[in-house]
Design a protein around this motif. Structure first.
Motif, PDB file in Angstrom:
ATOM      1  N   VAL A  11       0.831  -1.125  -0.002  1.00 17.74           N
ATOM      2  CA  VAL A  11       0.030   0.110  -0.070  1.00 17.74           C
ATOM      3  C   VAL A  11       0.831   1.289  -0.009  1.00 17.74           C
ATOM      4  O   VAL A  11       1.876   1.249   0.600  1.00 17.74           O
ATOM      5  N   GLU A  12       0.367   2.215  -0.767  1.00 15.40           N
ATOM      6  CA  GLU A  12       1.018   3.398  -0.913  1.00 15.40           C
ATOM      7  C   GLU A  12       0.585   4.171   0.326  1.00 15.40           C
ATOM      8  O   GLU A  12      -0.854   4.500   0.240  1.00 15.40           O
ATOM      9  N   CYS A  13       1.520   5.265   1.296  1.00 13.49           N
ATOM     10  CA  CYS A  13       0.678   5.868   1.962  1.00 13.49           C
ATOM     11  C   CYS A  13       0.698   7.253   1.241  1.00 13.49           C
ATOM     12  O   CYS A  13       0.615   7.372   0.032  1.00 13.49           O
ATOM     13  N   GLU A  14       0.085   8.345   1.962  1.00 11.33           N
ATOM     14  CA  GLU A  14      -0.489   9.478   1.229  1.00 11.33           C
ATOM     15  C   GLU A  14       0.630  10.350   0.685  1.00 11.33           C
ATOM     16  O   GLU A  14       0.723  11.122   0.258  1.00 11.33           O
ATOM     17  N   CYS A  15       2.098   9.876   0.990  1.00 15.53           N
ATOM     18  CA  CYS A  15       3.205  10.822   0.385  1.00 15.53           C
ATOM     19  C   CYS A  15       3.433  10.265  -0.950  1.00 15.53           C
ATOM     20  O   CYS A  15       3.983  10.976  -1.610  1.00 15.53           O
ATOM     21  N   ARG A  16       2.635   9.168  -1.393  1.00 12.60           N
ATOM     22  CA  ARG A  16       2.847   8.956  -2.942  1.00 12.60           C
ATOM     23  C   ARG A  16       4.165   8.462  -3.438  1.00 12.60           C
ATOM     24  O   ARG A  16       4.324   8.262  -4.564  1.00 12.60           O
ATOM     25  N   VAL A  17       4.782   8.245  -2.610  1.00 12.20           N
ATOM     26  CA  VAL A  17       6.098   7.603  -3.002  1.00 12.20           C
ATOM     27  C   VAL A  17       5.965   5.892  -3.026  1.00 12.20           C
ATOM     28  O   VAL A  17       5.619   5.447  -1.728  1.00 12.20           O
ATOM     29  N   PRO A  18       6.212   5.405  -4.030  1.00 10.88           N
ATOM     30  CA  PRO A  18       5.941   3.676  -4.038  1.00 10.88           C
ATOM     31  C   PRO A  18       6.742   3.051  -2.817  1.00 10.88           C
ATOM     32  O   PRO A  18       7.864   3.718  -2.487  1.00 10.88           O
ATOM     33  N   GLN A  19       6.054   2.153  -2.326  1.00  9.70           N
ATOM     34  CA  GLN A  19       6.480   1.452  -1.135  1.00  9.70           C
ATOM     35  C   GLN A  19       6.918   2.221   0.091  1.00  9.70           C
ATOM     36  O   GLN A  19       7.810   1.965   0.770  1.00  9.70           O
ATOM     37  N   GLY A  46       5.398  11.617   9.607  1.00 13.69           N
ATOM     38  CA  GLY A  46       5.014  10.916   8.396  1.00 13.69           C
ATOM     39  C   GLY A  46       3.892  11.880   7.736  1.00 13.69           C
ATOM     40  O   GLY A  46       3.711  12.887   8.240  1.00 13.69           O
ATOM     41  N   CYS A  47       3.208  11.196   6.860  1.00 12.86           N
ATOM     42  CA  CYS A  47       1.935  11.801   6.333  1.00 12.86           C
ATOM     43  C   CYS A  47       0.618  11.533   7.121  1.00 12.86           C
ATOM     44  O   CYS A  47      -0.326  11.895   6.853  1.00 12.86           O
ATOM     45  N   GLY A  48       0.609  10.680   7.943  1.00 11.76           N
ATOM     46  CA  GLY A  48      -0.446  10.360   9.094  1.00 11.76           C
ATOM     47  C   GLY A  48      -1.113   9.084   8.623  1.00 11.76           C
ATOM     48  O   GLY A  48      -2.183   8.802   9.076  1.00 11.76           O
ATOM     49  N   PHE A  49      -0.626   8.387   7.388  1.00 11.45           N
ATOM     50  CA  PHE A  49      -1.337   7.166   7.071  1.00 11.45           C
ATOM     51  C   PHE A  49      -1.207   6.118   7.992  1.00 11.45           C
ATOM     52  O   PHE A  49      -0.468   5.962   8.588  1.00 11.45           O
ATOM     53  N   PHE A  50      -2.431   5.328   8.305  1.00  8.17           N
ATOM     54  CA  PHE A  50      -2.369   4.424   9.292  1.00  8.17           C
ATOM     55  C   PHE A  50      -3.545   3.449   8.881  1.00  8.17           C
ATOM     56  O   PHE A  50      -4.690   3.842   8.509  1.00  8.17           O
ATOM     57  N   SER A  51      -3.198   2.005   9.099  1.00  9.85           N
ATOM     58  CA  SER A  51      -4.220   1.255   8.613  1.00  9.85           C
ATOM     59  C   SER A  51      -3.977  -0.069   9.422  1.00  9.85           C
ATOM     60  O   SER A  51      -2.755  -0.635   9.230  1.00  9.85           O
TER      61      SER A  51
END
Length: 106
Positions: A11-19, A46-51
């Motif tokens: 999954v890509e996080c919200e930074c949109r940088v692969p991996q 980070g960008c705050g992405f969390f799952s």
């Protein structure tokens, strides 16, 4: 507190940088050992992405795991102390052996 397993998520996080999303492990009392996906830069904000990656643990696991971790940490601390004491005793042992040799020579 969490640790990084150094396993990249799919999954890509919200930074949109692969991996950039990685699997981390939570060691907080409410979710001990539970893995989650977060930004590679999670510890820096980070960008705050969390799952969540793993399902929620049962109440018994949540109650038992922190105690097991505390016990393990205490044992590791004791091992460090014993190793330090062992080094000290070996040093003292060498001194005693030298004194014995010196007294036999004299």
């Amino acid at each position: 507190m969490s640790s990084n397993s150094n396993v990249s998520g799919f999954v890509e996080c919200e930074c949109r940088v692969p991996q950039t999303a990685q699997i981390w492990t939570s060691w907080m009392p409410d979710n001990p050992g539970r893995r989650f996906l977060a930004c590679k830069n999670y510890k820096k904000g980070g960008c705050g992405f969390f799952s969540w990656y793993d399902p929620q643990m049962c109440a018994r696991s949540k109650a038992i795991i922190p105690g097991l971790l505390r016990g393990r940490n205490q044992l590791e601390s004791e091992v460090v102390k014993v190793k330090k004491e062992n080094r000290k005793m070996k040093k003292e042992n060498r001194k005693v052996k030298m004194l014995i040799v010196i007294t036999w020579i004299l």
